[in-house]
Write a protein that holds these residues in place. Structure first.
Motif, short mmCIF file in Angstrom:
data_model
loop_
_atom_site.label_atom_id
_atom_site.label_comp_id
_atom_site.label_asym_id
_atom_site.label_seq_id
_atom_site.Cartn_x
_atom_site.Cartn_y
_atom_site.Cartn_z
N MET A 1 0.85 -1.17 0.00
CA MET A 1 0.00 0.00 0.00
C MET A 1 0.90 1.24 0.00
O MET A 1 1.82 1.34 0.78
N THR A 2 0.63 2.18 -0.87
CA THR A 2 1.46 3.37 -0.95
C THR A 2 1.16 4.31 0.21
O THR A 2 0.14 4.20 0.88
N THR A 3 2.07 5.24 0.41
CA THR A 3 1.91 6.19 1.50
C THR A 3 0.66 7.04 1.30
O THR A 3 -0.07 7.31 2.26
N GLU A 4 0.40 7.46 0.06
CA GLU A 4 -0.79 8.27 -0.21
C GLU A 4 -2.07 7.48 0.06
O GLU A 4 -3.03 8.02 0.59
N THR A 5 -2.07 6.21 -0.31
CA THR A 5 -3.23 5.37 -0.07
C THR A 5 -3.44 5.16 1.42
O THR A 5 -4.57 5.21 1.91
N GLN A 6 -2.34 4.96 2.15
CA GLN A 6 -2.43 4.80 3.60
C GLN A 6 -2.96 6.07 4.24
O GLN A 6 -3.80 6.02 5.14
N GLN A 7 -2.49 7.20 3.78
CA GLN A 7 -2.93 8.47 4.35
C GLN A 7 -4.41 8.71 4.05
O GLN A 7 -5.16 9.15 4.91
N ALA A 8 -4.83 8.39 2.85
CA ALA A 8 -6.24 8.54 2.49
C ALA A 8 -7.11 7.62 3.35
O ALA A 8 -8.18 8.03 3.81
N ALA A 9 -6.64 6.41 3.58
CA ALA A 9 -7.38 5.46 4.42
C ALA A 9 -7.46 5.98 5.86
O ALA A 9 -8.51 5.89 6.51
N ARG A 10 -6.37 6.54 6.36
CA ARG A 10 -6.38 7.10 7.71
C ARG A 10 -7.34 8.28 7.80
O ARG A 10 -8.07 8.42 8.78
N ASP A 11 -7.32 9.12 6.77
CA ASP A 11 -8.23 10.27 6.76
C ASP A 11 -9.69 9.82 6.80
O ASP A 11 -10.50 10.37 7.53
N ARG A 12 -10.00 8.80 6.00
CA ARG A 12 -11.37 8.27 5.99
C ARG A 12 -11.72 7.67 7.34
O ARG A 12 -12.83 7.84 7.84
N LEU A 13 -10.78 6.96 7.94
CA LEU A 13 -11.01 6.35 9.25
C LEU A 13 -11.26 7.41 10.31
O LEU A 13 -12.18 7.29 11.13
N ILE A 14 -10.48 8.47 10.28
CA ILE A 14 -10.68 9.57 11.23
C ILE A 14 -12.06 10.20 11.04
O ILE A 14 -12.78 10.45 12.02
N GLN A 15 -12.45 10.44 9.80
CA GLN A 15 -13.77 11.01 9.53
C GLN A 15 -14.88 10.07 10.00
O GLN A 15 -15.88 10.51 10.56
N ASP A 16 -14.71 8.78 9.76
CA ASP A 16 -15.70 7.79 10.21
C ASP A 16 -15.81 7.78 11.73
O ASP A 16 -16.91 7.73 12.28
N PHE A 17 -14.68 7.81 12.42
CA PHE A 17 -14.69 7.85 13.88
C PHE A 17 -15.40 9.10 14.38
O PHE A 17 -16.18 9.05 15.33
N LYS A 18 -15.12 10.22 13.75
CA LYS A 18 -15.77 11.47 14.17
C LYS A 18 -17.28 11.37 13.99
O LYS A 18 -18.05 11.84 14.83
N GLN A 19 -17.72 10.75 12.91
CA GLN A 19 -19.15 10.58 12.66
C GLN A 19 -19.78 9.67 13.71
O GLN A 19 -20.85 9.97 14.25
N VAL A 20 -19.11 8.57 14.04
CA VAL A 20 -19.63 7.65 15.05
C VAL A 20 -19.70 8.33 16.41
O VAL A 20 -20.69 8.19 17.14
N ILE A 21 -18.67 9.08 16.75
CA ILE A 21 -18.67 9.81 18.02
C ILE A 21 -19.82 10.81 18.06
O ILE A 21 -20.53 10.92 19.06
N GLY A 22 -20.01 11.54 16.98
CA GLY A 22 -21.12 12.49 16.92
C GLY A 22 -22.47 11.82 17.07
O GLY A 22 -23.34 12.31 17.80
N ASP A 23 -22.65 10.69 16.41
CA ASP A 23 -23.90 9.94 16.52
C ASP A 23 -24.12 9.44 17.94
O ASP A 23 -25.24 9.49 18.47
N ALA A 24 -23.06 8.93 18.56
CA ALA A 24 -23.18 8.43 19.94
C ALA A 24 -23.51 9.57 20.91
O ALA A 24 -24.33 9.40 21.82
N GLU A 25 -22.87 10.72 20.72
CA GLU A 25 -23.17 11.86 21.58
C GLU A 25 -24.61 12.32 21.41
O GLU A 25 -25.29 12.67 22.38
N GLU A 26 -25.09 12.31 20.17
CA GLU A 26 -26.49 12.68 19.92
C GLU A 26 -27.44 11.69 20.59
O GLU A 26 -28.44 12.08 21.20
N LEU A 27 -27.12 10.41 20.52
CA LEU A 27 -27.94 9.40 21.18
C LEU A 27 -27.95 9.60 22.69
O LEU A 27 -29.00 9.47 23.33
N LEU A 28 -26.81 9.94 23.26
CA LEU A 28 -26.75 10.20 24.70
C LEU A 28 -27.62 11.41 25.07
O LEU A 28 -28.28 11.40 26.11
N LYS A 29 -27.61 12.43 24.24
CA LYS A 29 -28.44 13.61 24.52
C LYS A 29 -29.92 13.27 24.45
O LYS A 29 -30.71 13.74 25.26
#
Length: 104
Positions: A1-29
């Motif tokens: 896997m190239t460095t750019e591909t790894q970085q893109a995958a990490r960026d997507r993973l970070i965005q996905d985690f942020k979305q899950v965290i946001g959804d969980a916080e909304e559910l808690l509210k």
């Protein structure tokens, strides 16, 4: 896997985690007014897990930013030390991209 591909995958993973965290916080509210032993325990455990995930996500994001800066610095240094080689690589990449896109 190239460095750019790894970085893109990490960026997507970070965005996905942020979305899950946001959804969980909304559910808690939404369930904030719910009472009961089990739901209270689940809410407390979820809030603690969210804090831990958020801390890890921030650390991961910080590491990613550091790696990106290091890669940009190394690229800049290479281009400054080898300008003609950098131009040749860029020209070859442009030619290859042009040939591939012209085939369609």
């Amino acid at each position: 896997m190239t460095t750019e591909t790894q970085q893109a995958a990490r960026d997507r993973l970070i965005q996905d985690f942020k979305q899950v965290i946001g959804d969980a916080e909304e559910l808690l509210k939404i369930t904030a007014n719910e009472t009961g032993g089990k739901i209270g325990a689940v809410r407390a455990r979820t809030e603690e897990n969210l804090r831990e995930v958020r801390r890890k996500l921030e650390a991961m994001e910080s590491d990613l930013i550091g790696q990106t800066r290091a890669a940009a610095s190394a690229t800049d240094q290479f281009v400054r030390e080898n300008p003609w080689q950098a131009i040749a690589v860029a020209a070859a990449a442009g030619l290859l991209f042009g040939m591939l896109s012209g085939r369609r």
